[in-house]
Design an enzyme around this catalytic site. Structure first.
Site, PDB file in Angstrom:
ATOM      1  CB  SER A 183      -0.897   0.009   1.243  1.00 10.67           C
ATOM      2  OG  SER A 183      -1.535   1.253   1.421  1.00 10.67           O
ATOM      3  CE1 TYR A 195      -4.492  -2.296   5.181  1.00  6.84           C
ATOM      4  CE2 TYR A 195      -3.434  -0.203   4.708  1.00  6.84           C
ATOM      5  CZ  TYR A 195      -4.042  -1.360   4.270  1.00  6.84           C
ATOM      6  OH  TYR A 195      -4.197  -1.585   2.914  1.00  6.84           O
TER       7      TYR A 195
END
Length: 340
Positions: A183, A195
């Site tokens: 990401s 995350y």
């Protein structure tokens, strides 16, 4: 009027007076042409290759499975739920196969390896796409407890590592591809929780794996999407979990943020996600397909306008610049203190 002869003479004078610049532009042009040509080469025999994709219940994995199936690739789609596996099988050709996989359970991964081994035989596994992931819990770091981090790390990082390690023998046999879903938050940490940590870990794991596997002919690519409308960015789920985190905070911690902070935080998040999230998931799956089918796959793929023009460039700037941009997107606590 200027004659053709005079114009030609003038151009030659300009070129020779700026010879170094002209040579640099020519070399850059030739290098770009060579890169585009090299980037367009594809591997042969896709119809004889097997690709395993994790996280095919929805989002990128589901779309990629259907797209590769349409190209004649033997897709093995790993889903977390029976319903998702049944729905995907119904939407694809009989060639696509599904299996149930929990990437946090080593025994589940071993069963998947046994199933895939029977399917691929001596050919080995051409592609492994580590796509399974989760985002919540995310939010301010102070709102977290240790188990909130482990919930995400177990799926997004340790799950990727466990799946990859167990499938490496089959990948080496085929001299295949590993495609890991990272990401832009693996480049720039803009929110607390597991995350961002997990995606930074995926970046590091992929880099070391790529170097270790180069001598065995296994290529490793990293996908770095911006913000897209998937289950990972589903606002109702994120907001419900944020309410859970806020509700369990001690009152003195809530007071330090102020009475309106939580509502302001939700509004800022809704506004930012509404602007940034793209519904076009094919921007990401095109990168994944290229990593699997190109003769010379790239090491990193950025997907989405925000990744290319905002987040990745921002990650190269000094930290005080990225801090300013990220802080501008979020509300300030009521009694925010200046750090000396």
């Amino acid at each position: 009027m200027v004659s053709t002869e005079n114009l030609t003479t003038y151009l030659l004078e300009v070129i020779f007076s700026h010879l170094a610049l002209s040579c640099a532009l020519l070399l850059a042009t030739l290098a770009s042409i060579r890169w585009f040509i090299r980037d367009s080469y594809r591997v042969d025999g896709l119809g004889r290759k097997h690709v395993l994709i994790t996280g095919c219940d929805s989002g990128f994995g589901n779309l990629l499975a259907r797209q590769l199936d349409g190209k004649g690739v033997h897709v093995i789609a790993a889903c977390f739920t029976d319903k998702a596996a049944t729905d995907l099988a119904a939407a694809a050709s009989p060639r696509l196969q599904t299996l149930l996989l929990d990437v946090t359970d080593s025994a589940s991964i071993r069963r998947a390896v046994e199933f895939v081994s029977r399917e691929v035989g001596d050919r080995g596994l051409w592609g492994l796409v580590n796509n399974a992931g989760r985002s919540i819990p995310i939010g301010p770091t102070e709102w977290m407890q240790i188990e909130d981090f482990t919930k995400v790390l177990d799926v997004n990082l340790l799950g990727v590592i466990d799946v990859t390690l167990q499938f490496l023998p089959l990948l080496k046999k085929a001299q295949g591809r590993v495609v890991n879903m990272a990401s832009i938050l693996g480049r720039l940490s803009i929110i607390g929780g597991g995350y961002c940590l997990s995606k930074w870990g995926v970046e590091a794991f992929s880099d070391s794996l790529r170097r270790d596997m180069k001598q065995f002919g296994v290529k490793v690519s990293i996908i770095e999407p911006g913000f897209f409308k998937t289950g990972v960015t589903q606002l109702d789920l994120i907001e419900a979990d944020l309410r859970r985190l806020w509700a369990r905070l001690p009152q003195d911690v809530k007071d330090s943020y102020g009475a309106t902070y939580f509502d302001d935080y939700l509004k800022s998040q809704d506004f930012s996600m509404g602007i940034l999230c793209s519904p076009d998931l094919s921007k990401v799956t095109r990168c994944m397909q290229h990593a699997l089918t190109a003769r010379f796959p790239r090491i990193r793929y950025s997907a989405g306008w925000d990744a290319k023009f905002v987040w990745i460039p921002l990650s190269y700037l000094p930290s005080f610049v990225s801090d300013f941009v990220v802080n501008a997107l979020l509300p300030s606590p009521k009694d925010e203190r200046k750090v000396k």
